[in-house]
Write a protein that holds these residues in place. Structure first.
Motif, PDB file in Angstrom:
ATOM      1  N   UNK A 116      -0.438  -9.579   5.162  1.00 49.19           N
ATOM      2  CA  UNK A 116       0.635  -9.242   4.236  1.00 49.19           C
ATOM      3  C   UNK A 116       0.619  -7.820   3.698  1.00 49.19           C
ATOM      4  N   UNK A 117       0.130  -6.867   4.454  1.00 51.13           N
ATOM      5  CA  UNK A 117       0.074  -5.482   4.001  1.00 51.13           C
ATOM      6  C   UNK A 117       1.408  -4.792   4.296  1.00 51.13           C
ATOM      7  N   UNK A 118       1.988  -4.213   3.277  1.00 51.74           N
ATOM      8  CA  UNK A 118       3.206  -3.418   3.416  1.00 51.74           C
ATOM      9  C   UNK A 118       2.826  -1.961   3.153  1.00 51.74           C
ATOM     10  N   UNK A 119       3.173  -1.080   4.071  1.00 53.43           N
ATOM     11  CA  UNK A 119       2.853   0.337   3.924  1.00 53.43           C
ATOM     12  C   UNK A 119       4.087   1.096   3.519  1.00 53.43           C
ATOM     13  N   UNK A 120       3.952   1.876   2.466  1.00 54.50           N
ATOM     14  CA  UNK A 120       5.028   2.737   2.020  1.00 54.50           C
ATOM     15  C   UNK A 120       4.521   4.169   2.053  1.00 54.50           C
ATOM     16  N   UNK A 121       5.142   4.993   2.879  1.00 59.01           N
ATOM     17  CA  UNK A 121       4.754   6.406   2.994  1.00 59.01           C
ATOM     18  C   UNK A 121       5.551   7.205   1.970  1.00 59.01           C
ATOM     19  N   UNK A 133      -2.754  10.484  12.623  1.00 63.24           N
ATOM     20  CA  UNK A 133      -1.938   9.872  11.566  1.00 63.24           C
ATOM     21  C   UNK A 133      -1.197   8.655  12.116  1.00 63.24           C
ATOM     22  N   UNK A 134      -0.586   8.797  13.278  1.00 62.72           N
ATOM     23  CA  UNK A 134       0.132   7.679  13.894  1.00 62.72           C
ATOM     24  C   UNK A 134      -0.802   6.499  14.142  1.00 62.72           C
ATOM     25  N   UNK A 135      -2.013   6.789  14.593  1.00 63.89           N
ATOM     26  CA  UNK A 135      -2.995   5.726  14.855  1.00 63.89           C
ATOM     27  C   UNK A 135      -3.338   4.971  13.576  1.00 63.89           C
ATOM     28  N   UNK A 136      -3.591   5.713  12.497  1.00 63.71           N
ATOM     29  CA  UNK A 136      -3.958   5.076  11.226  1.00 63.71           C
ATOM     30  C   UNK A 136      -2.793   4.237  10.704  1.00 63.71           C
ATOM     31  N   UNK A 147       0.853  -1.166   0.000  1.00 62.06           N
ATOM     32  CA  UNK A 147       0.000   0.000   0.000  1.00 62.06           C
ATOM     33  C   UNK A 147       0.897   1.227   0.000  1.00 62.06           C
ATOM     34  N   UNK A 148       0.675   2.106  -0.946  1.00 66.54           N
ATOM     35  CA  UNK A 148       1.440   3.351  -1.039  1.00 66.54           C
ATOM     36  C   UNK A 148       0.553   4.514  -0.641  1.00 66.54           C
ATOM     37  N   UNK A 158      -2.698   0.079  10.028  1.00 67.64           N
ATOM     38  CA  UNK A 158      -2.285  -0.532   8.764  1.00 67.64           C
ATOM     39  C   UNK A 158      -1.096  -1.457   8.992  1.00 67.64           C
ATOM     40  N   UNK A 159      -0.116  -1.008   9.763  1.00 69.60           N
ATOM     41  CA  UNK A 159       1.087  -1.816   9.995  1.00 69.60           C
ATOM     42  C   UNK A 159       0.801  -3.063  10.825  1.00 69.60           C
ATOM     43  N   UNK A 160      -0.261  -3.054  11.594  1.00 65.99           N
ATOM     44  CA  UNK A 160      -0.669  -4.260  12.322  1.00 65.99           C
ATOM     45  C   UNK A 160      -0.985  -5.404  11.363  1.00 65.99           C
ATOM     46  N   UNK A 161      -1.288  -5.056  10.113  1.00 59.53           N
ATOM     47  CA  UNK A 161      -1.647  -6.052   9.105  1.00 59.53           C
ATOM     48  C   UNK A 161      -0.463  -6.425   8.222  1.00 59.53           C
TER      49      UNK A 161
END
Length: 79
Positions: free
Chosen positions: A73-78, A53-56, A1-2, A60-63
């Motif tokens: 398997x969710x990868x977050x890219x800011x 923002x930190x909460x959101x 996720x970007x 997402x990172x919990x996943x």
């Protein structure tokens, strides 16, 4: 996720947004939850603790890797 323009989101979802969100939650929460939410409102007003923002980002990172629901398997890219 970007997450594009994440710095703009970080600014928009700061302590003021967290305070407003918690104040809204306070209107409908169970009475037993009021003291905890009021404490979180006080912290946000003082610029302490996680922002909205930190909460959101945390949710997402919990996943993703190392999270409680890493199997998603969710990868977050800011960006």
């Amino acid at each position: 996720m970007r997450w594009l323009n994440s710095e703009s989101s970080r600014s928009a979802l700061g302590y003021q947004a967290k305070t407003r969100w918690l104040e809204t939650a306070l209107l409908t929460c169970h009475p037993s939850n009021r003291p905890g939410i009021e404490a979180r409102i006080a912290s946000a007003r003082n610029g302490e603790g996680p922002t909205l923002f930190d909460d959101v980002v945390g949710i997402i990172r919990d996943h993703g890797p190392g999270g409680d629901e890493a199997e998603d398997g969710i990868l977050l890219e800011l960006l």
